[in-house]
Design a protein around this motif. Structure first.
Motif, short mmCIF file in Angstrom:
data_model
loop_
_atom_site.label_atom_id
_atom_site.label_comp_id
_atom_site.label_asym_id
_atom_site.label_seq_id
_atom_site.Cartn_x
_atom_site.Cartn_y
_atom_site.Cartn_z
N ALA A 291 21.62 -41.67 -26.67
CA ALA A 291 20.65 -42.60 -26.09
C ALA A 291 21.40 -43.83 -25.61
CB ALA A 291 19.60 -42.96 -27.13
N PRO A 292 20.88 -44.47 -24.59
CA PRO A 292 21.54 -45.69 -24.12
C PRO A 292 21.46 -46.79 -25.18
CG PRO A 292 19.50 -45.24 -22.91
CD PRO A 292 19.72 -44.11 -23.82
N PRO A 293 22.31 -47.78 -25.25
CA PRO A 293 23.35 -48.08 -24.25
C PRO A 293 24.62 -47.25 -24.42
CG PRO A 293 23.25 -49.79 -25.92
CD PRO A 293 22.18 -48.82 -26.26
N ILE A 294 25.21 -46.93 -23.32
CA ILE A 294 26.36 -46.03 -23.33
C ILE A 294 27.48 -46.70 -22.54
CG2 ILE A 294 27.17 -43.86 -22.32
CD1 ILE A 294 25.66 -43.34 -24.75
N GLN A 295 28.66 -46.53 -23.01
CA GLN A 295 29.83 -47.04 -22.28
C GLN A 295 30.56 -45.87 -21.67
OE1 GLN A 295 29.20 -50.75 -22.38
NE2 GLN A 295 31.36 -50.37 -22.02
N ILE A 296 30.90 -46.00 -20.41
CA ILE A 296 31.65 -44.92 -19.76
C ILE A 296 33.07 -45.43 -19.54
CG2 ILE A 296 31.79 -43.50 -17.70
CD1 ILE A 296 28.84 -43.76 -17.42
N PRO A 297 34.04 -44.64 -19.90
CA PRO A 297 35.43 -45.11 -19.74
C PRO A 297 35.78 -45.30 -18.27
CG PRO A 297 35.37 -42.81 -20.39
CD PRO A 297 33.98 -43.31 -20.50
N VAL A 298 36.38 -46.44 -18.00
CA VAL A 298 36.75 -46.78 -16.63
C VAL A 298 38.25 -46.85 -16.53
CG1 VAL A 298 36.57 -48.53 -14.85
CG2 VAL A 298 34.64 -48.12 -16.36
N VAL A 299 38.77 -46.30 -15.47
CA VAL A 299 40.22 -46.37 -15.22
C VAL A 299 40.40 -47.26 -14.00
CG1 VAL A 299 42.25 -45.07 -14.57
CG2 VAL A 299 40.62 -44.09 -16.18
N LYS A 300 41.03 -48.39 -14.19
CA LYS A 300 41.19 -49.31 -13.06
C LYS A 300 42.28 -48.79 -12.13
CE LYS A 300 39.82 -53.97 -13.01
NZ LYS A 300 38.58 -54.04 -13.77
N PRO A 301 41.98 -48.74 -10.87
CA PRO A 301 43.00 -48.19 -9.96
C PRO A 301 44.07 -49.23 -9.63
CG PRO A 301 41.07 -48.85 -8.72
CD PRO A 301 40.77 -49.15 -10.15
N ASP A 302 45.19 -48.77 -9.14
CA ASP A 302 46.28 -49.63 -8.76
C ASP A 302 45.88 -50.39 -7.50
OD1 ASP A 302 49.82 -48.97 -8.13
OD2 ASP A 302 48.66 -50.83 -8.23
N PRO A 303 45.84 -51.70 -7.55
CA PRO A 303 45.33 -52.42 -6.39
C PRO A 303 46.27 -52.40 -5.18
CG PRO A 303 46.06 -53.97 -8.06
CD PRO A 303 46.20 -52.61 -8.65
N ASP A 304 47.54 -52.08 -5.43
CA ASP A 304 48.48 -52.14 -4.32
C ASP A 304 48.52 -50.86 -3.50
OD1 ASP A 304 50.74 -54.01 -6.37
OD2 ASP A 304 49.23 -54.68 -4.93
N ARG A 305 47.94 -49.83 -4.06
CA ARG A 305 48.06 -48.56 -3.34
C ARG A 305 46.91 -48.38 -2.36
NH1 ARG A 305 49.99 -43.57 -6.74
NH2 ARG A 305 49.87 -42.82 -4.60
N ALA A 306 47.19 -47.65 -1.33
CA ALA A 306 46.13 -47.35 -0.35
C ALA A 306 45.23 -46.24 -0.89
CB ALA A 306 46.77 -46.90 0.95
N ASN A 307 44.05 -46.16 -0.35
CA ASN A 307 43.05 -45.18 -0.79
C ASN A 307 42.91 -45.20 -2.30
OD1 ASN A 307 42.61 -44.25 1.86
ND2 ASN A 307 44.43 -42.98 1.70
N PRO A 308 42.49 -46.34 -2.84
CA PRO A 308 42.45 -46.46 -4.31
C PRO A 308 41.42 -45.50 -4.90
CG PRO A 308 41.36 -48.32 -3.28
CD PRO A 308 41.99 -47.54 -2.18
N LYS A 309 41.71 -45.15 -6.17
CA LYS A 309 40.80 -44.21 -6.84
C LYS A 309 39.63 -44.98 -7.42
CE LYS A 309 43.61 -40.22 -7.80
NZ LYS A 309 43.19 -39.69 -6.53
N ALA B 173 44.63 -57.68 0.60
CA ALA B 173 45.73 -56.86 0.06
C ALA B 173 45.44 -55.39 0.27
CB ALA B 173 45.91 -57.17 -1.43
N SER B 174 44.19 -55.00 -0.05
CA SER B 174 43.88 -53.58 0.09
C SER B 174 43.92 -53.16 1.56
CB SER B 174 42.53 -53.25 -0.53
OG SER B 174 41.51 -53.92 0.14
N ARG B 175 43.39 -54.03 2.41
CA ARG B 175 43.44 -53.71 3.83
C ARG B 175 44.87 -53.62 4.31
NH1 ARG B 175 38.36 -54.46 6.49
NH2 ARG B 175 39.34 -54.55 8.52
N ALA B 176 45.65 -54.56 3.82
CA ALA B 176 47.06 -54.56 4.23
C ALA B 176 47.74 -53.28 3.76
CB ALA B 176 47.77 -55.78 3.66
N SER B 177 47.43 -52.89 2.52
CA SER B 177 48.06 -51.67 2.03
C SER B 177 47.57 -50.46 2.83
CB SER B 177 47.80 -51.49 0.53
OG SER B 177 46.43 -51.33 0.29
#
Lengths: 438, 582
Positions: A291-309, B173-177
């Protein structure tokens, strides 16, 4: 639930014929065609090289095997095993290949997207389409097979060409108001073409079949935009998944937003409106319903990479347009199921590992998903099941696809495949507790 | 001066303690001495010297002076001067001393009072200052608080701006990347292109693209491929537009149906709401106003219903409907709120379960209404589906238009029914006619057969005729004799059925007499004479005919028409049936 024995396959190339009678598998450079009911090998063809892409023709009579490295296409006939057809693209190379809806033409996209060659198997004639665009989804056929939309790029501007598939006559060619067109998709009723821009700009354009711009939709500026787009089978809704972890639903009458689904990391009662969360742990005891409240694990993506997850990358409507399944890339272990009638969250299916693949049953509102372990998970509004695939030596389910009748599933592993048959009474006797939807 | 005599000791001592200021001491001393002189003169007289002396000694002793004044002589009023002078001197010293102390004390007191004044003044001044400073302090506090608030808001703004900046930076930054990624991809592709181009230029062995097919395939739809002509392209355009139009029409149809359904639901809701409100209104307070409203509702109802039949899609009508719905809903809501208030009030007053029931009934009513609405919706939906099915099956627009018209449908149904009846009747008539014709044919045949028989019989009879019987026969040939003989068969053929004249039959042949018993019943005869109506007369007469044929010639003679000279029974038949059968 019954499982068949394991069969070899390579490259995840395993497809059921459109009429549902045959199963074609590629094993290295061989093409194996089996009967779906008996799984007996009916035909065996040998190609010239390892097959990169395999596709059935719409009338289930021919199979196309493409070998991209060699730039070759071989077409095999089921009725006449002696019949052969080989298309050599020559030095121009081959990047993708597909059938036309009538099952008598093959469209090859050459390397560097220089052109699209249309080969006719009836007349051996060739026609070309220039300046195709290299994007996520540049070619789409309408569901009835009458029209084809092709994305083009000329002089740094995006165009869309609409062809009549009957004789490849260019019906319309119009410029689109996109910065960098990323994909296009016909609505299931074939009257509207949805065109979306690349992730640098959130823009979804809707064009009528005759090339008129019906509507433009842009939710916000500057941040990364559209990640995926999906039509509902009834053509009533257009679901847009974006990098801001939200799904926006447009309606087909006003093309305005009617709902917005968010994927928060913590779900409590007020947000979920009393919906239950299903947790499927990798343990012998049956699936838990939390039953809620539920926490879902979050994986923060790498901000420097293109097409972030991050963001909603997969959207799938059930066949009756009643449910929408979505996956948020930074919460890859959860699949969210939304009820389109109530426009609210129906269930959240949380797995122990990242969900690799999920697909709706073509007949019933039933969702099958896999996470790369040896289990198969099924969800329906009445309940859910997790089934261990019985295979010696461990069979890791990496992707799955339903048979068009909804009677069985094809489970693909790394280099093996397995068929999973559904029981007719499966819906009634689910092994775990049922989800209660308030 | 006489009243001073009555002085008591206390008063004297009191007077001697009067404080005086040192500056005025001498004057006062004089005045005092003058006044005291008079007092002393009053205190001691010639008579009370010893008492006075005693008293003074006592006083001196109490002061601490050891001097003791004695009288110089026991009865004289003179005193020893030395102690007296000493005493006086002591007293003066004491007095001086006291004066000094008094002066000092007065000085002190003045000083103190002035300092007190000063202190009081400073105190009040300081109090004022303190008040002022307190006020200032509070003012400063106020300004400080406001400044703190301002600071907080500014900090918040700053934080927001920082966040915004952060976000924009991350976006950039994201746009730049993304840009760099795309640029790299394009660069890689360009590099590949260059490589391939150089390879091709070097290679020169151009692999031609070719297709190698065993045999051409037929088209999937079986038709032959056509040349691309302008007509074909125009037809493509036409087809495309048709396709689009079909889709638009379909969606429009579904929307119109949905609209109609919703409108109906709204209408029903409105009616039900009005129905709910109207019986309650007379009972509630302000009945007159409500009655007016009810009347206006009635008017509205009639107006709306008339308008509905005319033009549903009129925007004015639509607006009217929605407005009236809103109005009714508001009324209903107010009414329900009123009821709720009443119910809660009554609940508070009485703690019995009685009052729960009205609310429950209200709930039940609502549930029932909802259920009804749901049912109606389902019904409408079913109707809609059927209608759509019907729409989808019709191919021609005209027939579809015709089918739309429900009046013709009704008539059609009626017509079908009538046709059916008509067909049935026709069939029955046909049957009867067939039977009649058959009967007629058979009758004709029988007639013919009878004629032949008669001829044969006549021939026979003629050949077998005896002279006696000849005469009888000859006699019977003329009308009179026939008449006379008629009587016999008449009697025979009568209802009374006399069998007395059996002898007449014997002349012909014995079988006939035997047959007399086997003669047809009267009902049969009457039937064949058409005296009795018979619905299946044709059938029965057939049977009769058949029977007659089986029974033999004589019966035929009896039943069939004849112009015989023999027994006039046949003549009777002939007479009877002459007109009908000939």
């Amino acid at each position: 639930m019954n499982f068949s024995e394991l069969f070899k396959q390579s490259n995840q190339l395993c497809k059921v014929s459109p009429d549902g009678k045959y199963l074609a598998t590629c094993v290295q450079y061989r093409l194996v065609v089996r009967d779906v009911s008996t799984l007996q090998i009916l035909h065996l063809y040998t190609c010239l090289d390892q097959v990169s892409h395999m596709e059935w023709s719409s009338d289930s009579l021919f199979i196309l095997c493409a070998m991209y490295k060699r730039g070759l296409i071989q077409v095999w006939s089921l009725e006449q095993p002696d019949w052969h057809c080989k298309i050599d693209e020559g030095s121009i190379g081959l990047v993708s290949s597909r059938w036309s809806p009538d099952g008598r033409h093959i469209l090859n996209t050459t390397e560097f997207h220089l052109r699209v060659t249309v080969w006719s198997l009836c007349t051996k004639a060739v026609s070309y389409m220039k300046y195709p665009k290299a994007c996520q989804k540049g070619i789409d056929f309408s569901k009835d097979g009458g029209y084809m939309a092709l994305a083009e790029r000329r002089d740094c501007k995006d165009y869309v060409s609409i062809f009549v598939c009957e004789d490849w006559h260019l019906l319309r060619n119009f410029e689109t108001e996109t910065q960098d067109l990323s994909g296009l998709e016909w609505s299931p009723n074939g009257c509207v073409l949805a065109v979306w821009d690349s992730c640098l700009e959130y823009k979804v354009l809707l064009y009528s079949l005759d090339g008129r711009l019906l509507s433009t939709y842009s939710a916000y500026e500057w941040s990364l935009g559209v990640k995926c787009v999906s039509w509902s089978p009834s053509s009533q809704f257009l679901a847009i998944g974006s990098y801001d972890e939200k799904v926006r639903i447009l309606n087909h009458i006003t093309w305005g937003k009617i709902a917005q689904f968010e994927h928060p990391a913590s779900i409590d009662n007020t947000k979920a409106e009393g919906n239950f969360v299903l947790s499927v742990p990798e343990l012998p005891h049956p699936d838990e319903i939390c039953a809620p409240p539920i926490q879902i694990p979050v994986v923060k993506p790498d901000p420097d990479r293109a097409n972030p997850k991050i963001g909603v990358s997969v959207l799938a409507f059930s066949s009756d347009s009643r449910y929408l399944a979505s996956r948020n890339d930074n919460m890859a272990t959860a699949v969210w199921v939304w009820d389109m009638q109530k426009m609210s969250l129906e269930a959240v299916l949380e797995q122990t590992a990242a969900v690799r693949c999920f697909q709706w049953d073509p007949r019933h509102p039933r969702l099958a998903l896999c996470t790369g372990n040896s289990k198969l998970y099924l969800w329906s509004p009445r309940g859910c099941v997790s089934v261990q695939v019985p295979a010696e030596g461990g069979f890791q389910v990496q992707s799955l696809s339903w048979h068009c009748s909804g009677d069985f599933l094809i489970l693909l592993g790394k280099d093996q495949l397995c068929l999973c048959y559904m029981d007719a009474e499966q819906e009634e006797n689910t092994s775990c507790r049922h989800c209660e939807n308030v | 001066m006489t009243h001073f005599k009555l002085f008591e000791n206390n008063e004297i001592s009191r007077m001697s303690h009067v404080m005086m200021s040192p500056s005025r001491q001498s004057n006062l001393e004089l005045a005092y001495s003058l006044s005291t002189y008079s007092v002393i003169g009053a205190f001691c007289t010639e008579d009370n010297v010893p008492q006075c002396l005693l008293h003074i000694n006592q006083e001196l002793a109490s002061l601490g002076l050891p001097v003791c004044i004695e009288a110089s002589s026991p009865e004289g009023a003179n005193l020893n001067a030395v102690p007296v002078l000493n005493a006086v001197y002591e007293l003066l010293q004491i007095h001086r001393r006291d004066m000094c102390t008094l002066e000092e004390m007065e000085k002190e007191q003045m000083k103190k009072s002035s300092s007190l004044d000063l202190i009081q003044m400073t105190n009040s001044r300081l109090k004022d200052q303190l008040e002022l400073s307190i006020r200032e302090k509070s003012g400063l506090y106020e300004t400080e608080r406001q400044l703190q608030l301002k600071l907080k808001t500014l900090q918040r703004c700053l934080k927001g701006e920082k966040d915004e900046v952060q976000k924009l930076q991350s976006i950039i930054a994201s746009r730049a990347s993304q840009y760099s990624h795309d640029a790299k991809r394009k660069e890689r592709e360009a590099a590949k292109l260059k490589e391939r181009l150089s390879q091709l230029l070097i290679d020169r062995k151009d692999k031609k693209l070719a297709i190698d097919v065993l045999n051409n395939l037929g088209r999937s739809d079986g038709k032959r491929s056509q040349w691309r002509t302008t007509k074909a392209t125009a037809s493509h355009e036409g087809e495309m537009y048709k396709f689009l139009l079909c889709d638009y029409e379909e969606s429009q149809k579904s929307l119109v149906l949905e609209n109609a359904e919703l409108k109906k639901v709204l209408q029903q809701m409105k009616k039900e709401m009005m129905h709910i409100l109207s019986p309650c209104q007379p009972s509630s307070r302000g009945a007159t106003a409500d009655e007016e409203l009810a009347e206006s509702d009635e008017d509205e109802k009639t107006r709306d219903s008339s308008r509905d039949t005319l033009d549903q899609s009129c925007e004015h009508a639509r607006e009217q409907l929605t407005n009236s719905i809103r109005l009714q809903w508001r009324k209903l809501r107010n009414h329900v709120e009123k009821l709720d208030n009443q119910a809660s009030q009554v609940l508070h007053q009485m703690e019995s379960n009685k009052d729960m029931i009205p609310f429950e009934t209200h709930q039940d009513e609502m549930e029932r209404m909802r259920h009804e609405v749901q049912q109606c919706k389902e019904f409408i939906h079913a109707q809609q589906q059927l209608l759509q099915q019907q729409l989808s099956t019709s191919f021609d627009d005209e027939t579809a238009a015709l089918l739309y018209d429900c009046y013709t449908l009704e008539e059609k149904e009626r017509l079908k029914e009538e046709w059916r009846l008509f067909e049935e009747q026709k069939r029955n008539f046909e049957k009867e006619r067939r039977n009649f014709t058959e009967a007629a044919i058979r009758l004709g045949r029988e007639k013919q057969a009878f004629e032949e028989d008669r001829a044969a019989w006549f021939k026979n009879h003629f050949l077998n005729m005896t002279p006696f019987t000849n005469r009888r026969r000859c006699s019977s040939s003329d009308g009179q004799s026939s008449l006379s003989i008629i009587s016999e068969p008449e009697i025979r053929m009568s209802v009374k059925a006399h069998k007395a004249k059996a002898s007449t039959y014997t002349t012909f042949s014995t079988p006939k007499s035997s047959r007399s018993t086997a003669a047809p019943s009267t009902t049969d005869l009457y039937r064949t004479l058409r005296l009795i109506p018979d619905c299946s007369s044709s059938m029965h007469s057939n049977q009769v005919w058949q029977e007659s044929s089986t029974n033999g010639d004589e019966d035929i003679r009896i039943k069939s028409k004849s112009r015989g000279l023999h027994c006039s029974d046949l003549d009777i038949f002939a007479l009877g049936e002459d007109d009908s059968l000939t």
